[in-house]
Design an enzyme around this catalytic site. Sequence first.
Site, PDB file in Angstrom:
ATOM      1  CB  THR A  57      -0.906   0.045   1.248  1.00 45.44           C
ATOM      2  OG1 THR A  57      -0.084   0.119   2.426  1.00 45.44           O
ATOM      3  CG2 THR A  57      -1.789  -1.184   1.327  1.00 45.44           C
ATOM      4  CG  ASP A  58      -0.097   4.505  -2.420  1.00 42.14           C
ATOM      5  OD1 ASP A  58      -1.117   4.855  -1.796  1.00 42.14           O
ATOM      6  OD2 ASP A  58      -0.088   4.359  -3.650  1.00 42.14           O
ATOM      7  CG  MET A  59       1.076   8.810   0.674  1.00 40.77           C
ATOM      8  SD  MET A  59       2.217  10.204   0.927  1.00 40.77           S
ATOM      9  CE  MET A  59       1.177  11.344   1.841  1.00 40.77           C
ATOM     10  N   GLY A  94      -3.503   4.961   0.823  1.00 39.71           N
ATOM     11  CA  GLY A  94      -4.300   3.891   1.421  1.00 39.71           C
ATOM     12  C   GLY A  94      -4.659   2.768   0.466  1.00 39.71           C
TER      13      GLY A  94
END
Lengths: 147, 147, 147, 147
Positions: D16-18, D20
């Site tokens: 995942t990344d920031m 979400g």
Amino acid sequence: MAYESKAVRRVEFSETDMAGIVHYSNFFRYMETAEQGFFRSLGFSLVTDKTDPPIGLPRVHAECDYLQPLRLDDEVEIHMLVCEKKSKALSYLFRFRKLNASPPFEVARGKLTVVCVTHGADGKMESVPIPKALADKIEVAPAEMLK
Amino acid sequence: MAYESKAVRRVEFSETDMAGIVHYSNFFRYMETAEQGFFRSLGFSLVTDKTDPPIGLPRVHAECDYLQPLRLDDEVEIHMLVCEKKSKALSYLFRFRKLNASPPFEVARGKLTVVCVTHGADGKMESVPIPKALADKIEVAPAEMLK
Amino acid sequence: MAYESKAVRRVEFSETDMAGIVHYSNFFRYMETAEQGFFRSLGFSLVTDKTDPPIGLPRVHAECDYLQPLRLDDEVEIHMLVCEKKSKALSYLFRFRKLNASPPFEVARGKLTVVCVTHGADGKMESVPIPKALADKIEVAPAEMLK
Amino acid sequence: MAYESKAVRRVEFSETDMAGIVHYSNFFRYMETAEQGFFRSLGFSLVTDKTDPPIGLPRVHAECDYLQPLRLDDEVEIHMLVCEKKSKALSYLFRFRKLNASPPFEVARGKLTVVCVTHGADGKMESVPIPKALADKIEVAPAEMLK
């Protein structure tokens, strides 16, 4: 009460490096596979809003000892054991075994320490006790399993 | 003779996770950035056939303590110091500092131990002494820098 | 008004795979390096709450053509050019050049299309027009640069 | 003769990344999971010395269209279909379906084109026909499956 989790992965091409083996940083992603399965088995997630307050579990310590390399298509079992439980922190031991060998053998051993945090009104993370709904489901593994 | 290396990176979107911070496994990739720069400054590479025999430097131990999170666009300095030198192995200390803060502060501290290996006739890795051409260029950092 | 951005990276060990070259998925991370620099140069971030509403730019299309491999320690320039601008979407062209060659040559070419989204009250992403504060700073590159 | 392969993955925290959601570059790693399974089912590997000459399959084109995001713990099926077969190249279509939904739905669609290469005496990659032992096992999927 739970104290362990196992996951099995097959080494992927994208996890190898030009030395022909799994890049060492990927063992820390493998650890999370087992940890994520542990929390899923308890009905939670690594980042969860099912607890009050919503929590996350950032890492404060991570380590790994590498004994043997893993290569493309190898099957690796990651065995996670809870080795310490504090009000705001958990530590896990990880044993990595290569399954496609006769007999299977240990290729690495790791350890993580995580703290329980929530996000304050200002957006900053602050450590909090592990919510009871979650903490009540976790115990430390028997001593003989942690040797 | 060299005993240190510094690298600066800016945190990239792909390095963050859903908690909004740099995923902890990426600190191990950041360590390699500084290590790779160290060997490049000596005229070598992390995997090199410029030595006799050709060598690689697989990791046998890796660890990191996380003090503060890093976020998108943060600038981080990775300071690598050689903290141990043996005939077939090297250990490094890493200090991570967030530069876009006044004053900059330490966000993490790591350590790697690598062994020098070559590939035998059967393709298997075997440990060998660090080739003299490389070893002669590396020394342990002054004790006061390693505190 | 801006329509381009350049970034330079050195190929890292962790970006290579067992074929000895940069894993193809990393070119998509390289594209983001240039894109992130583009938005930073405009005073924004890839995920920003400086606009009203706060926005993100998830990808709806990504592609890359690979002409030549990149290897450890290669220096690669990523040149991003805005090639399309709609009310809710942007497309970019990317040219990758290997700089440590005489003369430097193109090793890959990519394209991304992103849409502007915000998070609704229910947490779901919904597409919205690019906020004027940001949109006013972006224009399509001259046609001759996009050939 | 084989023309398809399926793999199932559960979305991991590290993917995942920031924002979400799964970072878009990971869909290209997911494609390889299915492709790797395809070759394994045929008795080969993505990089193999079981053929004469030993071969690898570097990518010359990759693309992906993203329809819906994937989030932590989602289960995604990757369905790979051979959509083109030439003497030295293969193309695959990929359909990504989110399984933990009722009914499951398509979240992305991708395509890869790979060329068959071997390493010449000078270490450089050169394209070669797909070895007969491998080529004889691969066929293009029925047209109605590729719509």
